[in-house]
Design an enzyme around this catalytic site. Structure first.
Site, PDB file in Angstrom:
ATOM      1  N   ASP A 198      33.071  43.033  36.866  1.00 25.11           N
ATOM      2  CA  ASP A 198      33.683  44.359  36.868  1.00 25.11           C
ATOM      3  C   ASP A 198      32.619  45.429  37.124  1.00 25.11           C
ATOM      4  O   ASP A 198      31.419  45.129  37.109  1.00 25.11           O
ATOM      5  CB  ASP A 198      34.336  44.582  35.489  1.00 25.11           C
ATOM      6  N   ASP A 285      43.954  48.383  38.612  1.00 23.76           N
ATOM      7  CA  ASP A 285      44.693  47.304  37.943  1.00 23.76           C
ATOM      8  C   ASP A 285      46.193  47.327  38.232  1.00 23.76           C
ATOM      9  O   ASP A 285      46.821  48.381  38.237  1.00 23.76           O
ATOM     10  CB  ASP A 285      44.496  47.400  36.432  1.00 23.76           C
TER      11      ASP A 285
HETATM   12  C1  GLA Z   1      39.089  46.249  34.409  1.00 21.63           C
HETATM   13  C2  GLA Z   1      39.589  45.198  35.383  1.00 21.63           C
HETATM   14  C3  GLA Z   1      40.707  44.399  34.752  1.00 21.63           C
HETATM   15  C4  GLA Z   1      40.261  43.798  33.442  1.00 21.63           C
HETATM   16  C5  GLA Z   1      39.717  44.882  32.523  1.00 21.63           C
HETATM   17  C6  GLA Z   1      39.060  44.307  31.279  1.00 21.63           C
HETATM   18  O1  GLA Z   1      40.051  47.230  34.194  1.00 21.63           O
HETATM   19  O2  GLA Z   1      39.998  45.787  36.584  1.00 21.63           O
HETATM   20  O3  GLA Z   1      41.149  43.410  35.640  1.00 21.63           O
HETATM   21  O4  GLA Z   1      39.260  42.832  33.696  1.00 21.63           O
HETATM   22  O5  GLA Z   1      38.740  45.669  33.176  1.00 21.63           O
HETATM   23  O6  GLA Z   1      38.595  45.318  30.417  1.00 21.63           O
END
Ligand code: GLA
Length: 638
Positions: A198, A285
């Protein structure tokens, strides 16, 4: 002003221009980004010849993840036949870490949540018992980290379960400053096979951020501004992810690893992620909302040329099973699943399978749909028809069949027409409905009926419009835009803007991060228009900006041909573009200089025995605006 803009660029181009036909060495002149290389430059490292399939804890449990939940899911994947259907990775997302041990910096697992990780004194923990168990069950195992010092949960989620604990240094669980150490631990010592990296830690901890002001975390000058590419340090972001790629290669001499980039389409990752990663997120997301699913779909839907074996577009994980894709919304769940399969997206289940009913398991295990995602041809579906209401996507399959998905994005029934031209087939075609198995036939066109939010999806057999070869846009996995001509990347305004699950209707609304705007497209211009030369539409071809170089794999064919020109949608007038075809680095054909509003040129080349064909479109001066060009009917034939 025009003159000044020209100077630098033209100097480099002119040099190469003169030298190109003369020697191969000169053609490789580093000063010329359009010089052919004779090689395929998209990533080939790691294990992702096909899109990965598996399960990830995030959409199911958020950060409230533990060993029981992971193992229960793994067991159900076996028991319900999903492992046999292809689901291989069991991935732990955010929430597994307790702290970074001091002073040696070894990561400590939250052993109260993962009891098998407890490995003795001095906070020594190990995921090896868990990965051993998963491997013994026929799975591969995945872990999660962040490229910054801190994780997404730490930076952005206030009521996050299982936050890292301890001093500021102990809570720095991300890779920043520890890339080699952590990758060695995760892969060599703990035996993981997959890592998602990430980017929140290099995004949200500027000196003015609340966390830094309160003294929660150390300041890290943000490298990413999600709303401004101009304020994003793209080379610095890329360099950090490259360091991870290097460490992964070193710690996995057998090459059995998978590198997932999670930059949500920011940092111009479209331009470089495919050289480094195995999957790369194209959007922020996904949530369990129909509208948000459409947003994520849109970020990948016109990017087929950016997906290849070992490097796939990732519109995020599946939300089948929850919210607007739950047991009461099977139409929506089917559409989500079918579209992810068509996009060659990773199929990562994000559902607590203990709650799954037989119909949901049957959907996730639908072999006919999975077969499209896992087809050996590796071609992401190409949009054949696009509107805000209904969309038609066509995917070329390795055995010569096509798959077609017709998606109703609206809440009303709709009756679209599917034509054999959409499919680039001719004569009578046979359709197999992949939901029901029913067979039907049509020639010319057929009218379909779609319920609200429904997707019809068929496997189609029929005679190809091009009998003795294929159009390049039918094999996007074999076309890599090594240089796509984008000088100034910007967000794709065509992506669906949903009522944001984060902010709701407060504020001005969410704007797209980078989603491929202006990138090369199959059968369309880089800005999504039909390909058009001198008023004539080409429903087949590659649209790209001038000053581009496409790498094309040739699988034993003899001839390349195309009709080339400047697309009618151009706004930069008065330009001249020359089109060149190379085979394994050697110039094979060059068009005359083509201008707008003159008959397009044809270009042909004998490519017998050439593995990599390169298609270069070169403007004779730096264009002041984007300059879309057309490789119309571009094809490889016997
Ligand atoms: C980000 C990513 C998600 C998930 C969260 C975890 O938002 O895009 O897919 O992994 O972090 O905190």
């Amino acid at each position: 002003m025009r003159r000044t803009k020209r100077t630098l660029w033209t100097a480099a181009a002119t040099l190469a221009w003169v030298a190109l036909p003369v020697t191969a060495n000169a053609a490789r002149d580093k000063a010329d980004p359009l010089a052919p290389t004779g090689r395929w430059s998209a990533n080939q490292d790691g294990q992702a010849a096909l899109p990965p399939m598996g399960w990830n804890s995030w959409n199911a449990f958020n950060s409230d993840v533990d060993e029981d939940k992971v193992m229960a899911s793994a067991r159900l994947i076996v028991d319900k036949g999903l492992r046999e259907a292809g689901y291989r990775y069991i991935n732990i997302d955010d929430g597994w870490w307790l702290r970074r041990r001091q002073p040696d910096g070894r990561l400590v697992i939250r052993a109260d949540k993962f009891p098998s990780a407890k490995a003795g004194s001095n906070q020594q923990t190990s995921f090896r018992p868990l990965t051993d168990r998963l491997h013994a069950m026929g799975f591969k195992a995945g872990i999660y980290s962040d490229i910054g010092r801190n994780s997404c949960g730490q930076v952005y989620t206030p009521n996050f379960a299982n936050q890292p604990e301890g001093t500021i240094a102990e809570r720095e669980v991300g890779l920043y400053g520890h890339i080699d150490q952590d990758i060695a631990l995760y892969f060599r010592e703990w035996g993981f096979d997959y890592i998602k990296v990430d980017g929140c830690g290099i995004r949200g901890l500027g000196k003015d951020s609340e966390h830094v002001r309160k003294g929660d975390y150390r300041e890290l000058t943000p490298l990413i501004d999600m709303n401004s590419l101009a304020r994003t340090d793209i080379p610095a972001v890329r360099s950090l992810y490259e360091q991870v790629a290097t460490a992964l290669r070193r710690e996995n001499p057998d090459g059995d690893y998978l590198f997932s980039l999670c930059l949500w389409g920011s940092s111009d990752v479209r331009g470089w992620g495919k050289q480094i990663g195995n999957v790369s997120r194209t959007s922020d997301d996904i949530t369990a909302h129909w509208s948000r699913m459409l947003t994520n779909l849109d970020t990948s839907a016109t990017r087929a040329l950016y997906a290849h074996p070992h490097t796939w577009n990732d519109p995020d994980m599946l939300f089948v099973g929850s919210g607007e894709f739950d047991a009461n919304h099977m139409t929506e769940a089917r559409s989500h699943f079918a579209m992810w399969a068509m996009m060659n997206a990773p199929l990562l289940i994000g559902f607590d399978l203990r709650k799954a009913n037989a119909e949901q398991i049957a959907l996730l295990g639908n072999r006919a749909i999975i077969a499209l995602n896992q087809d050996a041809g590796g071609n992401q579906a190409v949009p054949a028809y696009l509107s805000d209401d209904v969309q038609i996507f066509v995917k070329s399959l390795a055995n010569g069949d096509k798959a077609v998905a017709i998606l109703n994005r609206t809440a009303a029934p709709i009756q679209p027409v599917l034509t054999t031209d959409h499919l680039k087939l001719r004569g009578e075609v046979e359709l197999t409905d992949l939901w029901t198995g029913a067979k039907s036939r049509f020639s010319g066109e057929t009218k379909l009926t779609l319920a609200p939010h429904q997707t019809l999806i068929y496997r189609v057999t029929g005679a190809h419009r091009l009998a003795n070869g294929h159009y390049l846009s039918e094999a996007p996995s074999d076309v890599n835009p090594a240089e796509d001509g984008i000088a100034t990347p910007e967000g794709d305004p065509t992506i669906h803007h949903e009522l944001s699950p984060w902010g709701g209707s407060k504020g001005p609304g969410d704007f797209p991060q980078y989603g491929g705007w202006g990138g090369a497209q199959a059968d369309r211009t880089p800005f999504g228009r039909p390909l058009r030369l001198m008023g004539k539409v080409y429903d087949t071809g590659i649209g790209v900006l001038a000053n581009s170089r496409l790498e094309v794999r040739n699988r034993g064919q003899s001839r390349f041909a195309a009709t080339v020109g400047i697309d009618d949608s151009v706004t930069a007038r008065g330009q001249r573009v020359v089109f060149e075809v190379y085979g394994d680095g050697k110039l094979l054909a060059r068009s005359r200089p083509v201008t707008l509003n003159e008959a397009p040129a044809t270009i042909q080349a004998d490519v017998r025995g050439r593995q990599i064909v390169e298609l270069v479109a070169r403007a004779d001066s730096a264009p002041e605006a984007a300059l879309p060009v057309v490789w119309g009917d571009a094809r490889l034939t016997d």
